[in-house]
Enzyme design. Structure first.
Site, PDB file in Angstrom:
ATOM      1  N   ASP A  24       0.817  -1.220   0.000  1.00  0.00           N
ATOM      2  CA  ASP A  24       0.000   0.000   0.000  1.00  0.00           C
ATOM      3  C   ASP A  24       0.849   1.268   0.000  1.00  0.00           C
ATOM      4  O   ASP A  24       0.648   2.170  -0.813  1.00  0.00           O
ATOM      5  CB  ASP A  24      -0.921   0.024   1.220  1.00  0.00           C
ATOM      6  CG  ASP A  24      -1.869  -1.161   1.280  1.00  0.00           C
ATOM      7  OD1 ASP A  24      -1.753  -2.062   0.442  1.00  0.00           O
ATOM      8  OD2 ASP A  24      -2.736  -1.173   2.178  1.00  0.00           O
ATOM      9  N   HIS A  45      12.619 -17.185  -0.238  1.00  0.00           N
ATOM     10  CA  HIS A  45      13.246 -17.945   0.843  1.00  0.00           C
ATOM     11  C   HIS A  45      13.207 -19.421   0.477  1.00  0.00           C
ATOM     12  O   HIS A  45      12.185 -19.914  -0.005  1.00  0.00           O
ATOM     13  CB  HIS A  45      12.509 -17.707   2.158  1.00  0.00           C
ATOM     14  CG  HIS A  45      13.300 -18.096   3.369  1.00  0.00           C
ATOM     15  ND1 HIS A  45      13.522 -19.409   3.716  1.00  0.00           N
ATOM     16  CD2 HIS A  45      13.940 -17.341   4.304  1.00  0.00           C
ATOM     17  CE1 HIS A  45      14.259 -19.450   4.813  1.00  0.00           C
ATOM     18  NE2 HIS A  45      14.522 -18.209   5.200  1.00  0.00           N
ATOM     19  N   THR A  57      12.338 -21.624   9.537  1.00  0.00           N
ATOM     20  CA  THR A  57      13.461 -20.737   9.781  1.00  0.00           C
ATOM     21  C   THR A  57      14.785 -21.230   9.213  1.00  0.00           C
ATOM     22  O   THR A  57      15.067 -22.442   9.171  1.00  0.00           O
ATOM     23  CB  THR A  57      13.644 -20.494  11.293  1.00  0.00           C
ATOM     24  OG1 THR A  57      14.806 -19.685  11.502  1.00  0.00           O
ATOM     25  CG2 THR A  57      13.833 -21.799  12.038  1.00  0.00           C
ATOM     26  N   ARG A  89      20.454 -17.334   0.212  1.00  0.00           N
ATOM     27  CA  ARG A  89      19.077 -17.739  -0.038  1.00  0.00           C
ATOM     28  C   ARG A  89      18.778 -17.911  -1.521  1.00  0.00           C
ATOM     29  O   ARG A  89      18.071 -18.847  -1.912  1.00  0.00           O
ATOM     30  CB  ARG A  89      18.123 -16.699   0.567  1.00  0.00           C
ATOM     31  CG  ARG A  89      18.098 -16.701   2.076  1.00  0.00           C
ATOM     32  CD  ARG A  89      17.287 -15.555   2.632  1.00  0.00           C
ATOM     33  NE  ARG A  89      17.203 -15.637   4.095  1.00  0.00           N
ATOM     34  CZ  ARG A  89      16.631 -14.718   4.858  1.00  0.00           C
ATOM     35  NH1 ARG A  89      16.093 -13.637   4.307  1.00  0.00           N
ATOM     36  NH2 ARG A  89      16.594 -14.868   6.158  1.00  0.00           N
ATOM     37  N   HIS A 154       9.472 -13.931  -0.016  1.00  0.00           N
ATOM     38  CA  HIS A 154       9.823 -13.598   1.366  1.00  0.00           C
ATOM     39  C   HIS A 154      10.043 -12.112   1.631  1.00  0.00           C
ATOM     40  O   HIS A 154       9.587 -11.594   2.647  1.00  0.00           O
ATOM     41  CB  HIS A 154      11.086 -14.367   1.754  1.00  0.00           C
ATOM     42  CG  HIS A 154      11.491 -14.212   3.183  1.00  0.00           C
ATOM     43  ND1 HIS A 154      10.636 -14.487   4.238  1.00  0.00           N
ATOM     44  CD2 HIS A 154      12.669 -13.806   3.757  1.00  0.00           C
ATOM     45  CE1 HIS A 154      11.259 -14.272   5.385  1.00  0.00           C
ATOM     46  NE2 HIS A 154      12.488 -13.836   5.122  1.00  0.00           N
ATOM     47  N   GLU A 178      10.477  -2.027   5.275  1.00  0.00           N
ATOM     48  CA  GLU A 178      10.515  -2.779   4.017  1.00  0.00           C
ATOM     49  C   GLU A 178       9.924  -2.001   2.850  1.00  0.00           C
ATOM     50  O   GLU A 178      10.273  -2.259   1.692  1.00  0.00           O
ATOM     51  CB  GLU A 178       9.792  -4.118   4.174  1.00  0.00           C
ATOM     52  CG  GLU A 178      10.046  -5.075   3.024  1.00  0.00           C
ATOM     53  CD  GLU A 178       9.436  -6.454   3.238  1.00  0.00           C
ATOM     54  OE1 GLU A 178       9.409  -7.234   2.268  1.00  0.00           O
ATOM     55  OE2 GLU A 178       8.998  -6.743   4.368  1.00  0.00           O
ATOM     56  N   ARG A 189      19.118  -9.280   0.207  1.00  0.00           N
ATOM     57  CA  ARG A 189      19.235  -9.095   1.657  1.00  0.00           C
ATOM     58  C   ARG A 189      19.769 -10.344   2.353  1.00  0.00           C
ATOM     59  O   ARG A 189      19.378 -11.458   2.033  1.00  0.00           O
ATOM     60  CB  ARG A 189      17.859  -8.742   2.250  1.00  0.00           C
ATOM     61  CG  ARG A 189      17.903  -8.549   3.767  1.00  0.00           C
ATOM     62  CD  ARG A 189      16.560  -8.129   4.311  1.00  0.00           C
ATOM     63  NE  ARG A 189      15.570  -9.196   4.317  1.00  0.00           N
ATOM     64  CZ  ARG A 189      15.471 -10.114   5.264  1.00  0.00           C
ATOM     65  NH1 ARG A 189      16.334 -10.147   6.260  1.00  0.00           N
ATOM     66  NH2 ARG A 189      14.520 -11.028   5.199  1.00  0.00           N
ATOM     67  N   LEU A 195      16.524  -5.754  10.077  1.00  0.00           N
ATOM     68  CA  LEU A 195      16.591  -4.899  11.264  1.00  0.00           C
ATOM     69  C   LEU A 195      17.231  -3.556  10.951  1.00  0.00           C
ATOM     70  O   LEU A 195      16.952  -2.555  11.617  1.00  0.00           O
ATOM     71  CB  LEU A 195      17.370  -5.601  12.380  1.00  0.00           C
ATOM     72  CG  LEU A 195      16.698  -6.843  12.984  1.00  0.00           C
ATOM     73  CD1 LEU A 195      17.613  -7.511  13.987  1.00  0.00           C
ATOM     74  CD2 LEU A 195      15.369  -6.477  13.625  1.00  0.00           C
TER      75      LEU A 195
END
Length: 375
Positions: A24, A45, A57, A89, A154, A178, A189, A195
Site C-alpha cells: 500500500d 526464501h 526458519t 538464499r 519472502h 521494508e 538481503r 533490522l
C-alpha cells in the site's frame, strides 16, 4: 508523513508475508510522484511450506539440517559444495527449484528438509517453534522425519527510493522499513538485516521528520483531492455485481507472479506477466463488490489493496524486464551472468501515465567493491 507500511509479498502465492503486506505505502508514494527503486529485486526464501508459505526458519539449516531430493540425493553438493545448505538464499532457492523443475522433486513440487540430523534434544532447544509448525500445519514430526518445503516469496529489497534519513523526492514524505529502499541490501538481503531497515533507518527517519516538522505548520488538505478520493470510493461501493470476483483476480495475480516472476525469469515470461498485469488493472476497474456499507467496508478495502498490488506488480515486472542480467535475487535464464559494465546501477520507476517511466541511479560504493560469488 512517514510511510512504514511493510512490503508487498501478497502479490505472490505463496508468500511468508502477512495478509496486510499488499504494498500500500509503496503504491501511494508512487502515485504521489516518488520514484521507486530496485523493485525487481524480490527475495525467495528456500524453506517454506508448500501451498501455505509458512516460513521454516533458516536456523534449521544453521543447526545442520540437510536438503534432499526425491531420489535421496543431498543435492546442494552440486550447487555449492563449499557452503552446502548454508549458501545464500537465492542460491539455495535456485538449486531447489532446479531439482523440482527437472523432475527430482516430490510429486507435490517440493524437496525434503531433514532436521532429524540435528538431534531431538537440540531441536527442542533451538527450533521449538518449527516443531509446532511442522506438527500443526504439515502433520510432520520434524524430530523423526523430513518435512517437505519449496522456495516461497519472502522479502522486497526494493521500494520507495529514500536517502539515509528516510526522505523521498516528494517534500515532506518519508519512508522506513521494508516499504523503503535506502538501499542497504543491494539486490540480495542477508538474514536478519531487515533490522537495519526498521531499527536504524526507522529511527533516523523519525528523528529527521520530527526535526523538520518543528518548522512546518499543519497543512490543509486540498478539497479537490479529498473530493476525488470520496468519488473513487463511492464508485467502488455503487458498482453492480457483473464484474469478476476480487478473489479471482488476486489469485490470478499471485499465480502469475509466482509462475513467471519468481526464482527464474526470462524475457518471454516477463512479457507475459506484464500483459497479464495490464489486463488485471483493467478488470479491477469493474471488480464486483457485495458490501454497500459506509462503515469498515471490507470489500472496498480489498479493491483498494488490489489496485495497490497491481501497481507494485507492474513496477516489479518492468524492472525485471529492464535489467538484462542476473544479479542478486534477479536471475534471468536468458542473461545468466552479472554484467557490471552495463548494469552496476539502480533501476528507478516513476509514475507517468499508463507505463512507469524507467530511470537509473548510481550505486554508492564505500569500502567493498562487488566481487564474483563462488561456493
Amino acid at each position: 508523513v512517514i510511510l512504514a507500511t511493510g512490503g508487498n509479498g501478497q502479490l505472490f502465492i505463496p508468500t511468508t508475508n502477512a495478509l496486510i503486506c499488499t504494498g500500500d505505502g509503496i503504491a501511494m508514494a508512487y502515485r504521489a510522484g516518488a520514484p521507486l527503486m530496485d523493485m525487481e529485486m524480490v527475495q525467495y526464501h528456500p524453506t517454506t511450506l508448500a501451498g501455505l508459505g509458512l516460513l521454516i526458519t533458516e536456523g534449521a539449516r544453521g543447526e545442520g539440517a540437510h536438503l534432499y531430493n526425491a531420489e535421496g540425493e543431498r543435492f546442494m553438493e552440486k550447487y555449492a559444495p563449499n557452503k552446502m545448505e548454508l549458501a545464500s538464499r537465492d542460491v539455495v532457492s535456485r538449486a531447489e527449484q532446479t531439482e523440482i523443475d527437472e523432475g527430482r522433486g516430490f510429486p507435490n513440487g517440493t524437496v525434503a528438509l531433514d532436521i532429524t540430523v540435528v538431534g531431538r534434544k537440540r531441536i527442542h532447544e533451538a527450533l521449538r517453534e518449527i516443531v509446532n509448525v511442522g506438527r500443526d500445519f504439515a502433520g510432520t514430526d520434524i524430530t523423526r522425519e523430513p518435512i517437505h518445503i519449496k522456495p516461497g516469496n519472502h522479502y522486497a529489497m526494493g521500494g520507495i527510493k529514500t536517502d539515509i534519513n528516510g526522505q523521498t523526492e516528494v517534500p515532506g514524505l518519508y519512508a522506513a522499513g521494508e516499504c523503503a529502499c535506502v538501499s542497504v541490501h543491494g539486490g540480495n538481503r542477508l538474514g536478519a538485516n531487515s533490522l537495519l531497515d526498521t531499527l536504524i533507518f526507522g529511527r533516523r527517519a523519525g528523528q529527521h521528520a520530527a526535526e523538520q516538522g518543528r518548522g512546518v505548520s499543519m497543512p490543509t488538505p486540498a478539497g479537490s483531492e479529498l473530493a476525488r478520493e470520496r468519488d473513487a470510493i463511492s464508485d467502488i461501493v455503487s458498482r453492480d455485481r457483473s464484474g469478476r470476483r476480487l478473489s479471482e483476480i488476486r489469485a490470478e495475480l499471485g499465480a502469475t507472479m509466482d509462475g513467471k516472476v519468481a526464482v527464474f525469469r526470462d524475457e518471454d515470461r516477463l512479457r507475459e506477466a506484464l500483459e497479464k498485469v495490464k489486463q488485471l488493472q483493467e478488470e479491477v476497474k469493474t471488480v464486483a463488490v457485495d458490501d454497500r456499507g459506509s462503515v469498515f467496508n471490507q470489500d472496498v478495502l480489498g479493491v483498494l489493496e488490489l489496485q495497490f498490488m497491481l501497481d507494485n506488480a507492474e513496477c516489479i515486472v518492468m524492472g525485471a524486464i529492464e535489467r538484462k542480467e542476473s544479479r542478486g535475487a534477479q536471475y534471468r535464464t536468458d542473461y545468466p551472468e552479472r554484467n557490471d559494465a552495463d548494469w552496476l546501477k539502480h533501476i528507478t520507476l516513476t509514475a507517468n501515465g499508463d507505463i512507469p517511466e524507467v530511470g537509473f541511479s548510481e550505486v554508492t560504493m564505500t569500502q567493498w567493491e562487488p566481487e564474483e560469488r563462488t561456493y
